[in-house]
Design an enzyme around this catalytic site. Structure first.
Site: not given
Lengths: 506, 506
Positions: A361, A179, A72, A226, A96
């Site tokens: 990423y 963020r 998760h 970010c 979600h």
């Protein structure tokens, strides 16, 4: 019956269940064989965070998520929902609410809630059963943010700095982009410490107070960006929408971070250089394993890499929103590696196994349109984003009599300085070198953005009042890395590292 | 009279000259005033390398080049021509035979050779005057090179490795590309030493023998790439021809270099860390000041930057053609910084003042078409090429039954590893990740190229025998730097750092 993705251990457990036994009828009775197992709420509620097998309810379906918990992305937060309904949590963590997440959950479906426990809408009425989910909003203690920030999601807070506030070299704390993946944890600085875990299993703990008392403080001027900054621009390109928060240019800010050098603290914590093997990694983990990523250990050990355990930002104690009381600062790397609320540091032969290291990423070629097209081998081949490529943007365009004044920033990862900034007032046909603003950035390398200005004649001062001008910026770093002209060649389904030339039409 | 570019000191000297005096007539006699001063050969020959004022003859014109000598890109070699004609040297160093060079010389024109000393072709007949220029071909001792190298200029030797020899991870010495600015000097390894000159003026000397005897040897696998590699491709792009040798993909090779770490020798030579100021530079100079460039001192001092004083290549003594007996090796930087025949190392507050540092290796935007459009301020603003951007190429395409096998390389500067190589067989519409070949590159960072392979179905195995396929490669480094799709946005008049996607049609 739907048991896709459920391992053999889970199947054994299921065989002990009454409704499952009911399901073991001869295969000839097709209708009955295909009917999903039904579970009573009284049974479901036993499969809470303390049970060996952990279940959740979504709508009227039941899922055994035991095998998923470790994967998760949000860490153990998911345990809160076990033994009850996950829906109220998804109403809070709205991230979600997208098909990809539901697809993952569907793999763990084991049956439905018995009709006796459903209300007239076909949903579980937990309260009437005396089994109400006492969902407490974990965001209730989040700080109040400056109203000028542009909020993309409130819970968790993801808010960018508006363009006109990106024109100062140091971004004030209140305007620094936020963020967050979860709520802001409340951590007592006086009680906070970091646990170090070495590759040989040895552990030691260094308190924040000890860090401040025993190590030379170090200040570094660093721009954090970010990985998804300018995703909005990539999504607006011909290849189409990318998945994630649709940031404009402001998921990026610059501050003076003060802390202690990680390499100094590592030694004090018991790390010995002789233990180092090549290709080791150092993991940074937030409390509750909610977030864990890693960087190469060599980066942490290099005296010129300026990796800090930071407790101050712009001369003030680090605020909770920005990782206070203690965060990692990995200058020149994507901001995702500068872990907030740092609680544990681990040295390992492997990079962090988490979602934010191994999956989220990475940039695939534009011919791959979604994660589902990628095989495990191709995921592994690609490196996670660490140092970032050259980037630039126009932050302000103002008219003054017969002139147009442009302002902007340019930045490259890895401590590479910006050496040339080209600006065009004709859509990229001709280019002029921008003026680079002086600054007093601190650090062993160039970790901070470069601000620039450029003045052009005002096209509207001519007789044609309707004339438009397209302004474009592109930068070159000291390795002569360049920005791509458009998003065609760097488009990736996650919308990461959107660093094509920035264009604005006036 | 034409005295542009000649300083006041020179003017004084000129006033003492007889023919100059002749020229001092009243301005009203226009014809006489405009006639250039005439010099006898007997006078010219006195202005040789030992004279205060140094003259050369080009055609039948006379030039006082005293003020230019320091700025001459080829260093003091130019002194050989003083007191005589420069033409025979330009016949050897053919690099001078272009308008830009003549323009520079024209700035120093002071008159013409007297008609009495000219032959019927209007040229100086030095031999008949007993003042023959004894021009000895300095290239006569250059080594004989492998005939498979592709020679762009023979004197000085500039020869690239053919594509099919770029498929081995380590390039054999005889196939390693050669980029020389002059002839190959003959240096006795047993007598060779390097002079170190520190910022405070102190000097010391370390012999090559001492280096080998007293320091730990270090081997680094490094790819060297000329800044002009793939210039031919940039010249073939819509922006047009660029100036310089028109290299294909082979001004690039890889070898194991062995030597001693510069940081170790610096200490032994008397360098003290405490003397370091930020932003210092370290200059590498070849004998006779023929070539001098610099890198940041921090690069030389960093233990992970692997800067070597190299005396072996692929396990053998460094050959003269590749800088033997001793060269600098600055891995991850453009090859121009890995100075051959290294004789002097200087620490300075300024970068090298030479042509190859301050002028030749800078990339301007494509809207600037020649050096003459660039003002001094814009030259200074730009950084000289040091670390290089990401590059890749296809080196081989072979057919085997129903398959097409591609091979190639990918490389990035600064020790950045290649993390993704995309190959297309349809001109760039779709992309596949290439297979990366294993290798045993040595070094603190990734200084060597990455070789790759990719197999596609053979389009010609279909019924259409005329079908063509355009193969394209592009690479991504570990900072997610990308290559530009085409040369439009990186075109520069010098044709440097040509790293657009590499395309080949079969």
């Amino acid at each position: 019956m739907v048991v896709a993705g459920v391992g053999s251990g889970t199947l054994l457990q299921l065989h002990e269940h009454e409704d499952w036994e009911t399901d073991q009828k001869p295969e000839s009775t097709t209708q009955t064989t295909d009917a999903p197992p039904r579970f009573r709420v009284s049974e479901i509620s036993k499969h809470d965070r303390h049970a060996a097998e952990k279940w959740v309810v979504c709508g009227a379906k039941v899922y055994n998520i035991t095998d998923f918990i470790e994967a998760h992305p949000g860490g153990e937060v998911i345990l809160r929902a076990c033994g009850g309904s996950i829906d109220p949590y998804w109403n809070i963590f709205t991230i979600h609410k997208k098909p990809e997440v539901k697809e993952i959950l569907d793999q763990y479906e084991i049956g439905t809630v018995s009709p006796e426990d459903l209300n007239s809408d076909g949903l579980v009425d937990w309260s009437s059963l005396g089994l109400e989910n006492h969902v407490q909003d974990p965001f209730s203690q989040d700080p109040i943010r400056d109203e000028r920030l542009i909020v993309h999601t409130a819970k968790p807070c993801n808010a960018e700095t508006p363009a006109d506030l990106l024109t100062s070299f140091i971004t004030p704390i209140k305007h620094f982009f936020v963020r967050n993946h979860l709520w802001v944890p409340q951590i007592d600085p006086d009680q906070h410490s970091v646990t170090f875990e070495f590759a040989d299993g040895e552990e030691s703990t260094v308190s924040l107070s000890d860090m401040k008392a025993n190590f030379e403080p170090c200040t570094v001027t660093a721009t954090l960006q970010c990985s998804g900054n300018r995703r909005k621009h990539m999504s607006n390109s011909p290849n189409g929408k990318t998945s994630g928060l649709q940031w404009d240019i402001g998921a990026m800010s610059t501050a003076n971070f003060t802390g202690v050098r990680l390499c100094d603290v590592l030694k004090e914590a018991g790390y010995e250089d002789s233990k180092t093997e090549t290709d080791q990694h150092i993991h940074f983990t937030a409390p509750g394993d909610t977030y864990s990523v890693s960087i190469p250990l060599s980066q942490a050990l290099s005296p010129t890499s300026d990796v800090l355990l930071a407790y101050e930002m712009n001369g003030e104690a680090l605020t909770p929103d920005h990782g206070g009381p203690l965060r990692a600062l990995v200058p020149g790397f994507t901001a995702a590696r500068s872990v907030k609320w740092l609680g544990r540091i681990t040295i390992s032969d492997e990079e962090s196994a988490g979602q934010y290291q191994r999956r989220d990423y990475k940039c695939f070629p534009s011919s791959i349109k979604s994660a589902s097209e990628v095989c495990a081998e191709d995921w592994d081949k690609l490196q996670s984003i660490q140092e970032t490529p050259v980037q630039s943007a126009i932050t302000s365009i103002s008219k003054q009599a017969d002139q147009i004044h442009l302002k902007g920033f340019a930045f490259s990862g890895g401590g590479r300085a910006i050496t040339r900034i080209d600006v065009s007032n004709d859509g990229g046909n001709t280019w002029k070198q921008a003026e680079i603003q002086d600054n007093d950035a601190k650090g062993s390398k160039r970790w901070a953005w470069t601000l620039w200005t450029k003045t052009f004649p005002n096209p509207c001062s001519s007789s044609d009042a309707d004339s438009k001008a397209e302004y474009v910026v592109r930068a070159v770093d000291d390795s002569y890395n360049t920005q791509p002209e458009n998003f065609d060649c760097i488009w990736n389904f996650r919308g990461l590292l959107a660093n094509a030339w920035h264009r604005l039409t006036v």
